[in-house]
Design a protein around this motif. Sequence first.
Motif, mmCIF file in Angstrom:
data_model
loop_
_atom_site.group_PDB
_atom_site.id
_atom_site.type_symbol
_atom_site.label_atom_id
_atom_site.label_comp_id
_atom_site.label_asym_id
_atom_site.label_seq_id
_atom_site.Cartn_x
_atom_site.Cartn_y
_atom_site.Cartn_z
ATOM 1 N N UNK A 48 0.817 -1.214 0.000
ATOM 2 C CA UNK A 48 0.000 0.000 0.000
ATOM 3 C C UNK A 48 0.848 1.261 0.000
ATOM 4 N N UNK A 49 2.119 1.120 0.402
ATOM 5 C CA UNK A 49 3.029 2.261 0.404
ATOM 6 C C UNK A 49 3.290 2.821 -0.990
ATOM 7 N N UNK A 50 2.902 2.089 -2.026
ATOM 8 C CA UNK A 50 3.071 2.605 -3.382
ATOM 9 C C UNK A 50 2.399 3.958 -3.550
ATOM 10 N N UNK A 51 1.324 4.190 -2.808
ATOM 11 C CA UNK A 51 0.605 5.462 -2.911
ATOM 12 C C UNK A 51 1.466 6.642 -2.496
ATOM 13 N N UNK A 52 2.493 6.386 -1.696
ATOM 14 C CA UNK A 52 3.383 7.440 -1.199
ATOM 15 C C UNK A 52 4.751 7.351 -1.852
ATOM 16 N N UNK A 53 5.291 6.153 -1.941
ATOM 17 C CA UNK A 53 6.662 6.003 -2.430
ATOM 18 C C UNK A 53 6.802 6.263 -3.916
ATOM 19 N N UNK A 54 5.806 5.878 -4.720
ATOM 20 C CA UNK A 54 5.912 6.089 -6.172
ATOM 21 C C UNK A 54 5.836 7.580 -6.525
ATOM 22 N N UNK A 55 4.866 8.356 -6.013
ATOM 23 C CA UNK A 55 4.896 9.794 -6.308
ATOM 24 C C UNK A 55 6.184 10.458 -5.846
ATOM 25 N N UNK A 56 6.721 10.018 -4.710
ATOM 26 C CA UNK A 56 7.960 10.617 -4.215
ATOM 27 C C UNK A 56 9.129 10.277 -5.139
ATOM 28 N N UNK A 57 9.175 9.064 -5.646
ATOM 29 C CA UNK A 57 10.226 8.693 -6.598
ATOM 30 C C UNK A 57 10.132 9.547 -7.859
ATOM 31 N N UNK A 58 8.915 9.833 -8.323
ATOM 32 C CA UNK A 58 8.749 10.690 -9.499
ATOM 33 C C UNK A 58 9.161 12.126 -9.194
ATOM 34 N N UNK A 94 11.460 13.069 -7.027
ATOM 35 C CA UNK A 94 12.921 13.103 -6.975
ATOM 36 C C UNK A 94 13.530 12.998 -8.371
ATOM 37 N N UNK A 95 12.918 12.203 -9.239
ATOM 38 C CA UNK A 95 13.492 11.987 -10.564
ATOM 39 C C UNK A 95 13.238 13.139 -11.519
ATOM 40 N N UNK A 96 12.069 13.762 -11.440
ATOM 41 C CA UNK A 96 11.675 14.734 -12.457
ATOM 42 C C UNK A 96 11.471 16.151 -11.916
ATOM 43 N N UNK A 97 11.358 16.299 -10.602
ATOM 44 C CA UNK A 97 11.248 17.633 -10.025
ATOM 45 C C UNK A 97 9.979 18.374 -10.387
ATOM 46 N N UNK A 98 8.924 17.649 -10.717
ATOM 47 C CA UNK A 98 7.657 18.268 -11.095
ATOM 48 C C UNK A 98 6.712 18.179 -9.900
ATOM 49 N N UNK A 99 6.485 19.295 -9.236
ATOM 50 C CA UNK A 99 5.681 19.287 -8.016
ATOM 51 C C UNK A 99 4.222 18.950 -8.300
ATOM 52 N N UNK A 100 3.788 19.069 -9.566
ATOM 53 C CA UNK A 100 2.395 18.745 -9.875
ATOM 54 C C UNK A 100 2.090 17.274 -9.605
ATOM 55 N N UNK A 101 3.107 16.418 -9.670
ATOM 56 C CA UNK A 101 2.897 15.003 -9.334
ATOM 57 C C UNK A 101 2.416 14.882 -7.896
ATOM 58 N N UNK A 102 3.069 15.622 -7.005
ATOM 59 C CA UNK A 102 2.672 15.592 -5.604
ATOM 60 C C UNK A 102 1.321 16.268 -5.401
ATOM 61 N N UNK A 103 1.075 17.331 -6.140
ATOM 62 C CA UNK A 103 -0.223 18.015 -6.026
ATOM 63 C C UNK A 103 -1.361 17.074 -6.389
ATOM 64 N N UNK A 104 -1.186 16.344 -7.492
ATOM 65 C CA UNK A 104 -2.248 15.449 -7.955
ATOM 66 C C UNK A 104 -2.444 14.266 -7.019
ATOM 67 N N UNK A 105 -1.381 13.810 -6.391
ATOM 68 C CA UNK A 105 -1.447 12.582 -5.596
ATOM 69 C C UNK A 105 -1.488 12.838 -4.097
ATOM 70 N N UNK A 106 -1.446 14.095 -3.683
ATOM 71 C CA UNK A 106 -1.316 14.348 -2.250
ATOM 72 C C UNK A 106 -2.464 13.749 -1.442
ATOM 73 N N UNK A 107 -3.688 13.913 -1.902
ATOM 74 C CA UNK A 107 -4.819 13.377 -1.137
ATOM 75 C C UNK A 107 -4.699 11.869 -0.990
ATOM 76 N N UNK A 108 -4.216 11.198 -2.035
ATOM 77 C CA UNK A 108 -3.997 9.748 -1.959
ATOM 78 C C UNK A 108 -2.906 9.422 -0.946
ATOM 79 N N UNK A 109 -1.804 10.177 -0.993
ATOM 80 C CA UNK A 109 -0.703 9.954 -0.050
ATOM 81 C C UNK A 109 -1.178 10.135 1.389
ATOM 82 N N UNK A 110 -1.844 11.244 1.638
ATOM 83 C CA UNK A 110 -2.282 11.543 2.993
ATOM 84 C C UNK A 110 -3.355 10.571 3.463
ATOM 85 N N UNK A 111 -4.241 10.185 2.552
ATOM 86 C CA UNK A 111 -5.311 9.263 2.925
ATOM 87 C C UNK A 111 -4.740 7.925 3.371
ATOM 88 N N UNK A 112 -3.748 7.426 2.630
ATOM 89 C CA UNK A 112 -3.116 6.168 3.040
ATOM 90 C C UNK A 112 -2.435 6.305 4.394
#
Length: 759
Positions: A424-434, A436-454
Amino acid sequence: MTSTPWLAAMITPEQDFDGAPLLRKEFTLDQGHGEVVAATLRATAFGVYEASINGRPVGPDVLSPGWSSYEWRLRYRSYDVTSLLKPDSVIGVELGNGWYRGRLAWHGMSNLYGSELGFFGQLDIEFADGHVQSIASDATWQAGPSATTFNDLYDGQTIDARRFQPGWAEPGFVPGPDWTGVRELAFDVVRLADPVGPPVVRTGVVRPVEVSTSPAGRTLVDFGQNLVGWLRFCVQGEAGQAITVRHAEVLENGELGVRPLRSAKATDTFILSGGQDFFEPTKTFHGFRYAEITGWPGTLTVDDLEAVVVHSDLERTGTFECSNELVNQLHRNIVWGLRGNFLDLPTDCPQRDERLGWTGDIAVFAPTAAYLYDVKGFLQDWLLDLAAEQKAQDGLVPITVPDALKYCPQPAEFPTPESSALWSEASVWVPWALWEAYGDVSVLEHQYESMASHTRRVEGLLSANGLWDSGFQFGDWLDPDAAPDQPWAAKADTAVVATACMYRTARITAQAAGLLGRHDDEAHFEALAARVRGAFAENYVAADGTISSDCTTVYALAIAFDVLETAALREFAGNRLAELVRDNGYRVSTGFAGTPFITHALTDTGHVDEAYRLLLEEGCPSWLYPVTMGATTVWERWDSMLPDGTINPGEMTSFNHYALGAVADWMHKAIGGIRPLAPGYARVLIAPQPGEGIDWATASLKTPHGEVRVEWKHDGGAFRLEATVPDGVAADVVLPDGARHTVGGGTHSFSADLGVLVE
């Protein structure tokens, strides 16, 4: 051109036509509006589709629209078809079962999402005067039979060339009496989603290396590479003669090794017309290196057929090579494993009756994937499905995404679904890996509710003492010391693994909240992380520094996730980890949870030699043992094939699983020496750590700011390094003797000898 409003309806043929119907719509271009200046076809399906205009494919994609969480997201694709139009034109569509209606998972169940195939499409044609003509799927379309009489992703495809209807997708074709009309299905366009990731395409061709006869007299074709796709060929023989192709990854006792496929038949059948036939089964796919072929007219040779490699259309971004050829082959195997399993979504394996988007695999492999290929859009698309599934299950991240398993009966050992550490950690670890790799904060913006919900859900699962020590856990799945039929029987205590994972997750979620300006959440998750860290220390770390269950995985996770509260405890853990690695003869002793992190943990605590020896060990279990056994992809088990050439007796024995290939992240960072110091490599750390057994290495990475390249070599004394840095990027260069230097864009050379640095 600007998209027009949807006029289309979801249509289905009045007859099923063996699960592979043809659809056609003939039309004439509107007159009096000048030339056509733009034409766009938007299309999707319940099932998979191949669209053409006037008999020519509208795009290079196959198996579109792929597999998404159909209940909430049905992706459509858009095609520029301006050049394909004629005054009289035909839209032709071939449908197949795909993931929507075909068999999914190991329960033998089909129709998980629906029992009827459907097509939804709209062609918008813009003329010189601004007039727009729209041709939409509706009740006026026609449907008929194709040459495909059976199609399933797991079981294969049957094509009867005697049923081909030349010209069916071109103007002037007169449908026969076996053609019917279509009817409309209920469909809400709210479910339509523009795809974020790339389509699945043919990415290459592999020619056979050998045609041989098995001990039982069967004809076997070896392609020399375990791959994912299908065969295609031209052939002529007697009308009605059938050619059968069975696929498998390995041979056992000289015969096709099909037991690891479990119930998947992985068999294509081609029935000849009597003339020159061309076959390409594009409504299925197989994971295979070997094909067993029966019914071929005449003598089969290596020139008669080819394997088509199929996966999502990803750009290669990272490379790695070194002086050790076994390590190079391991790296090639990791790349091929990614290619085979990144087919529209990140799957566990591409060959047996599973092929699901297991969350744990990509949770640990995402950093490796983001180095090797540009996977930003690919994984963002998958994360949207994860969030949709999670939202529908009150914050629970399922173990597979899309979650087909929710429709399937589960065995007793799988209790009521609940959040599972690392998976289930994929909801947090995968956006974070993206991030770190691409530096696009919109990835975190789009997935934040999923990260926090988990993270909040797992917070609610913690015991009063702050540990994640209840409920089902996969833990250190596939520990090499576990019996083949007991993959859960790991040395590492599942609660120790889960609590360490939760600490990492809470920290990442707090960091994401801070980046997004959600400071109340940031404080909450920081406090949660501190609570979990304290609970780990109080309950799992003895006074002398020993961690509960005292095995390599718990020390690797404690170090890699920075769970330990003091430098002294971290030093002890590093020393104990190195000791356990040495005591085990440098053979791998970690399972699914520990393996991606153990080499990082060793080098980060000063045990570079142990990390190298662990990587370079050739005895089983090890990363290089499969290479010595001829592997061309990464295996699910360290010993998927036993030293005597027989297949592991365990039920789960895939020869193409990328998860254990997560060691490539360490190869890129520690051997290759390339790490991000800021998200998206806006600042770079170049710090190769050489070790015994590798004399030189090269690594390169196309970052969002340009290419970083590192080349180094040593002769046992002098160490020489050449590093190329993109313009506008600063790099911190750290040599093995500890000397540091900061450089900007350009190519820089360094050497180190007895601690003296010369540039």
